[in-house]
Design an enzyme around this catalytic site. Structure first.
Site, PDB file in Angstrom:
ATOM      1  N   LYS A 283       3.873 -15.382  24.336  1.00  0.00           N
ATOM      2  CA  LYS A 283       4.289 -16.765  24.583  1.00  0.00           C
ATOM      3  C   LYS A 283       5.552 -16.799  25.438  1.00  0.00           C
ATOM      4  O   LYS A 283       6.164 -15.757  25.713  1.00  0.00           O
ATOM      5  CB  LYS A 283       4.525 -17.483  23.249  1.00  0.00           C
ATOM      6  CG  LYS A 283       5.645 -16.889  22.410  1.00  0.00           C
ATOM      7  CD  LYS A 283       5.787 -17.626  21.094  1.00  0.00           C
ATOM      8  CE  LYS A 283       6.922 -17.016  20.262  1.00  0.00           C
ATOM      9  NZ  LYS A 283       7.140 -17.745  18.992  1.00  0.00           N
TER      10      LYS A 283
ATOM     11  N   MET B  49      28.421 -21.353  37.274  1.00  0.00           N
ATOM     12  CA  MET B  49      26.986 -21.587  37.429  1.00  0.00           C
ATOM     13  C   MET B  49      26.280 -20.451  38.148  1.00  0.00           C
ATOM     14  O   MET B  49      25.190 -20.021  37.751  1.00  0.00           O
ATOM     15  CB  MET B  49      26.736 -22.904  38.171  1.00  0.00           C
ATOM     16  CG  MET B  49      25.258 -23.245  38.295  1.00  0.00           C
ATOM     17  SD  MET B  49      24.957 -24.798  39.163  1.00  0.00           S
ATOM     18  CE  MET B  49      25.601 -25.990  37.992  1.00  0.00           C
TER      19      MET B  49
ATOM     20  N   TYR C  24      37.721 -20.711  37.056  1.00  0.00           N
ATOM     21  CA  TYR C  24      38.028 -22.059  36.584  1.00  0.00           C
ATOM     22  C   TYR C  24      39.044 -22.027  35.438  1.00  0.00           C
ATOM     23  O   TYR C  24      38.964 -21.179  34.538  1.00  0.00           O
ATOM     24  CB  TYR C  24      36.763 -22.751  36.091  1.00  0.00           C
ATOM     25  CG  TYR C  24      35.845 -23.213  37.200  1.00  0.00           C
ATOM     26  CD1 TYR C  24      36.256 -24.160  38.137  1.00  0.00           C
ATOM     27  CD2 TYR C  24      34.556 -22.706  37.300  1.00  0.00           C
ATOM     28  CE1 TYR C  24      35.408 -24.584  39.138  1.00  0.00           C
ATOM     29  CE2 TYR C  24      33.699 -23.127  38.300  1.00  0.00           C
ATOM     30  CZ  TYR C  24      34.133 -24.061  39.221  1.00  0.00           C
ATOM     31  OH  TYR C  24      33.287 -24.487  40.225  1.00  0.00           O
TER      32      TYR C  24
END
Length: 345
Positions: free
Chosen positions: A33, A290, A242
């Site tokens: 799955k 990101m 950051y």
């Protein structure tokens, strides 16, 4: 290459299935799955069929159709979510076997596909999927008359061998199914490792096939290498990333690698994860962003062109521990931007 490379060792997956199969005297299926736990259900299922697997489990009918295309007509593909509204055509056309979970699903299946194979999932205490004892007792005679191919349940605490829930669920499952003349299945990877009394007629390992715990003896099935986009030198006192989250305490050389939380490397890994340059550990510094992660490579003799995040020094479960999660989530979260390279199979 501007993206990371996720290397998937299909031979290792096949070897893990064979090793688990050798621990039992019953049929060993394979759970593929979530797109083969993120590694490509088609390639994985075809490899496992070649290794000897004849039954496969997926979460939903749409996944079953993709696996059918890979393994051909002579394999059983079972659907954990059962017969959902609108599934009838797909179940019939692809020859998929739903594990019926409720009275509603039993009614739906027997009315829309009366001659089509099915199994029944029973709830033995996990309270997630499956028919509870009273519901099963109410319809068992009628359901059994339709010749189900499998009765199954799922263990809640199988990764903790001494947990009393294991023995409790084993007892409940035995009471619900004993003497009915239908093949039975209770054990996924953890249950298989608990011993023969949990094996019944079919086991269905999942995470153990892909190199994850609780199967500690599994061969590693994945490696993740990330390219270095840029290198820079910092003086003591300069910051990285950051929020100025990391400050150099010495003159430092920093590598920026191409991956981040958009690629399944959670922000929770910030300041908690180690990369590897061959055998040399290199700590990540600053926040995971990101698309990028910064790594301290000051102590390397040469500048690297890539760094390894998952490999022989750090497997999926160790990385997951650093993120405060489990290997299942880490593995299935690995992003679509990686170039996938398959070995063997």
């Amino acid at each position: 290459m501007s993206t990371g490379t996720l290397t998937i060792d299909l031979d290792a997956i096949a070897a893990n299935w064979a090793a688990l199969d050798a621990r039992t005297a019953v049929e060993t299926a394979a759970v593929v799955k979530a797109n083969g736990y993120g590694l490509g259900a088609g390639r994985v299922a075809a490899t496992l069929k070649g290794a000897g697997a004849r039954s496969f489990f997926v979460a939903m009918a749409e996944e079953g159709a993709a696996v059918r295309a890979a393994v051909g007509p002579d394999a059983d593909i079972c659907i954990f979510s059962g017969h959902m509204q609108g599934d009838a055509d797909l179940l019939r056309e692809e020859g998929l076997i739903p594990m019926l979970n409720s009275l509603d699903q039993v009614t739906r299946h027997l009315e829309t596909l009366p001659e089509h194979p099915f199994g029944v999932q029973l709830d033995t205490g996990m309270n997630r999927l499956g028919m509870e004892w009273a519901d099963w007792a109410a319809v068992a005679e009628d359901v059994l008359a339709q010749n189900p191919v499998l009765l199954m349940s799922h263990l809640a605490c199988a990764d903790e061998p001494d947990h009393p829930m294991n023995a409790y669920q084993l007892d409940v499952f035995t009471q619900m199914t004993e003497g009915l003349g239908v093949p039975r299945s209770l054990a996924a990877t953890g249950g298989l490792l608990l011993g023969p009394e949990y094996h019944f007629d079919l086991t269905r390992p999942g995470i153990g096939l892909y190199g994850g715990l609780p199967y500690a003896q599994a061969r590693a099935a994945v490696r993740l290498d990330l390219p270095v986009v840029q290198l820079r030198d910092l003086v003591a006192g300069e910051v990285v990333g950051y929020g100025n989250a990391w400050q150099a305490q010495r003159p430092s050389r920093i590598a920026t690698v191409a991956a981040g939380y958009a690629d399944g490397l959670m922000r929770a890994l910030s300041d908690r994860v180690t990369f590897w340059a061959e055998d040399r550990p290199c700590p990540a510094v600053g926040r995971v962003s990101m698309d990028l992660i910064c790594v301290d490579v000051t102590d390397l003799a040469e500048d690297p062109d890539h760094l390894t995040l998952i490999g022989r020094h750090q497997r999926v479960d160790r990385l997951a521990e650093a993120a405060g999660t489990i290997g299942y989530e880490m593995l299935t979260s690995l992003g679509h931007r990686y170039a996938r390279r398959y070995l063997g199979g």
